[in-house]
Scaffold this motif. Sequence first.
Motif, mmCIF file in Angstrom:
data_model
loop_
_atom_site.group_PDB
_atom_site.id
_atom_site.type_symbol
_atom_site.label_atom_id
_atom_site.label_comp_id
_atom_site.label_asym_id
_atom_site.label_seq_id
_atom_site.Cartn_x
_atom_site.Cartn_y
_atom_site.Cartn_z
ATOM 1 N N MET A 181 -10.036 22.451 31.522
ATOM 2 C CA MET A 181 -8.989 23.055 30.701
ATOM 3 C C MET A 181 -8.452 22.015 29.720
ATOM 4 O O MET A 181 -8.173 20.882 30.089
ATOM 5 C CB MET A 181 -7.852 23.570 31.592
ATOM 6 N N LEU A 182 -8.331 22.421 28.439
ATOM 7 C CA LEU A 182 -7.830 21.512 27.429
ATOM 8 C C LEU A 182 -6.324 21.354 27.534
ATOM 9 O O LEU A 182 -5.606 22.299 27.873
ATOM 10 C CB LEU A 182 -8.169 22.048 26.029
ATOM 11 N N SER A 183 -5.848 20.153 27.240
ATOM 12 C CA SER A 183 -4.408 19.917 27.183
ATOM 13 C C SER A 183 -3.817 20.694 26.015
ATOM 14 O O SER A 183 -4.496 20.975 25.011
ATOM 15 C CB SER A 183 -4.145 18.418 27.003
ATOM 16 N N ASP A 184 -2.521 21.052 26.131
ATOM 17 C CA ASP A 184 -1.876 21.764 25.032
ATOM 18 C C ASP A 184 -1.623 20.848 23.833
ATOM 19 O O ASP A 184 -1.139 21.293 22.790
ATOM 20 C CB ASP A 184 -0.563 22.400 25.494
ATOM 21 N N LYS A 185 -1.983 19.549 23.987
ATOM 22 C CA LYS A 185 -1.846 18.611 22.883
ATOM 23 C C LYS A 185 -3.158 18.424 22.118
ATOM 24 O O LYS A 185 -3.258 17.581 21.229
ATOM 25 C CB LYS A 185 -1.361 17.259 23.400
ATOM 26 N N ILE A 186 -4.173 19.209 22.500
ATOM 27 C CA ILE A 186 -5.486 19.112 21.868
ATOM 28 C C ILE A 186 -5.841 20.438 21.232
ATOM 29 O O ILE A 186 -5.675 21.502 21.850
ATOM 30 C CB ILE A 186 -6.572 18.720 22.896
ATOM 31 N N LEU A 187 -6.294 20.380 19.985
ATOM 32 C CA LEU A 187 -6.763 21.585 19.307
ATOM 33 C C LEU A 187 -8.281 21.675 19.412
ATOM 34 O O LEU A 187 -8.978 20.687 19.195
ATOM 35 C CB LEU A 187 -6.371 21.553 17.821
ATOM 36 N N ARG A 188 -8.762 22.832 19.762
ATOM 37 C CA ARG A 188 -10.204 23.056 19.820
ATOM 38 C C ARG A 188 -10.658 23.671 18.510
ATOM 39 O O ARG A 188 -10.166 24.731 18.097
ATOM 40 C CB ARG A 188 -10.556 23.979 20.982
ATOM 41 N N LEU A 189 -11.593 23.004 17.830
ATOM 42 C CA LEU A 189 -12.106 23.492 16.551
ATOM 43 C C LEU A 189 -13.510 24.054 16.752
ATOM 44 O O LEU A 189 -14.394 23.349 17.225
ATOM 45 C CB LEU A 189 -12.141 22.361 15.528
ATOM 46 N N GLY A 232 5.667 14.357 6.414
ATOM 47 C CA GLY A 232 6.214 15.216 5.364
ATOM 48 C C GLY A 232 7.711 15.364 5.369
ATOM 49 O O GLY A 232 8.268 16.211 4.682
ATOM 50 N N GLY A 233 8.420 14.549 6.160
ATOM 51 C CA GLY A 233 9.875 14.597 6.160
ATOM 52 C C GLY A 233 10.466 15.505 7.216
ATOM 53 O O GLY A 233 11.683 15.556 7.394
ATOM 54 N N SER A 234 9.628 16.216 7.941
ATOM 55 C CA SER A 234 10.144 17.132 8.965
ATOM 56 C C SER A 234 10.331 16.436 10.303
ATOM 57 O O SER A 234 10.901 16.996 11.230
ATOM 58 C CB SER A 234 9.169 18.308 9.138
ATOM 59 N N GLY A 235 9.827 15.191 10.388
ATOM 60 C CA GLY A 235 9.969 14.449 11.640
ATOM 61 C C GLY A 235 9.005 14.882 12.712
ATOM 62 O O GLY A 235 9.070 14.434 13.851
ATOM 63 N N GLN A 236 8.052 15.768 12.363
ATOM 64 C CA GLN A 236 7.111 16.249 13.364
ATOM 65 C C GLN A 236 6.110 15.170 13.730
ATOM 66 O O GLN A 236 5.720 14.360 12.904
ATOM 67 C CB GLN A 236 6.376 17.497 12.859
ATOM 68 N N ASN A 237 5.700 15.150 14.999
ATOM 69 C CA ASN A 237 4.719 14.195 15.487
ATOM 70 C C ASN A 237 3.454 14.899 15.950
ATOM 71 O O ASN A 237 2.723 14.383 16.769
ATOM 72 C CB ASN A 237 5.314 13.381 16.642
ATOM 73 N N ASN A 238 3.228 16.074 15.443
ATOM 74 C CA ASN A 238 2.036 16.821 15.825
ATOM 75 C C ASN A 238 1.538 17.602 14.616
ATOM 76 O O ASN A 238 2.202 17.688 13.586
ATOM 77 C CB ASN A 238 2.344 17.772 16.996
ATOM 78 N N ILE A 239 0.344 18.144 14.774
ATOM 79 C CA ILE A 239 -0.257 18.937 13.710
ATOM 80 C C ILE A 239 -0.635 20.292 14.297
ATOM 81 O O ILE A 239 -1.173 20.375 15.407
ATOM 82 C CB ILE A 239 -1.480 18.214 13.118
ATOM 83 N N SER A 240 -0.338 21.348 13.586
ATOM 84 C CA SER A 240 -0.548 22.707 14.092
ATOM 85 C C SER A 240 -1.894 23.265 13.640
ATOM 86 O O SER A 240 -2.575 22.700 12.780
ATOM 87 C CB SER A 240 0.566 23.624 13.589
#
Length: 304
Positions: free
Chosen positions: A1-9, A40-48
């Motif tokens: 099972m993939l972690s929720d911090k990993i995106l499957r492409l 981008g200034g939003s302070g996000q540390n992840n990519i959707s």
Amino acid sequence: MLSDKILRLVPNEAVADARFLVVLLTTQGVRRQIGNLLNGGSGQNNISQIDVRSLRVPAISLATQRRIVAAHAAFEQRTADLNRSVDKLSILRQGLINYELDDSPSVRLGDVLANKPRNGYSPSEVSEWTGLLALGLGCLTPHGFAPRQLKRVPNTELAAKFCLADGDLLMSRANTRELVGLVGRFRGVGQPCIYPDLMMRLRPIEDLCLSEYLELVLGVSATRKAIQAAARGTSESMVKISAGVVEELRIPLPELEAQQKVTAAVGALDARIAKLGAAVAKLQVVQQGVVEDLISREASVLAA
């Protein structure tokens, strides 16, 4: 099972080779886009998923994608071959040290030092040039001394007392448990240089122990484990060792002639390892450049 911090492409196989997609995602253009999204200034540390879908990539034919993948794979194979050679030499290096020192008498490190290990001095950094530099803790690496972290400091009478001489042996007295106690022999950086409070200077008695030999033996696995076990701290991110801990370390100490023999042999192996490491680094730069060029060249043809 993939972690929720990993995106499957999952690529569309009609237009994209999965192996090419892996290569493409490491190119400067794509990495720059990802960096812009993360900063981008939003302070996000992840990519959707939406961010990933918005990435702009060149439209390249499947046949060309596969040619680029083949070129990339050829570089990867050569790099793997060089790294295997480095691994073999590293194993040989450790075996040589163990063989040469196996029957040597064990002594207390403090008994071969000319004086007690001495902590350095850490003045505040200044912006103007003063003619005096201070080492940062990062100058001591698992592979010895590297002048990669230097800062300008005031050139005072107090600071002058901590100036280093070429060949001085330094040990980190505070760091993570994995890195505490790293050693390295200082090499001149072209300007007077001092060492910080988080390092100790070790000066062996010349008639008993060579500085280069002491650097070598303090880096072997058994000594590293003893140092790490003796380190103390409230957090694993910053543990410390004292001068007393260092003085009580046990090290093998053969005669000076044997010390010269083992350091010369290990030095020859280290030179070969360093040469291969430089070849790997150069190959990786060339690999990145070739892949980038192939992709941009094909994209330019399509745009025309």
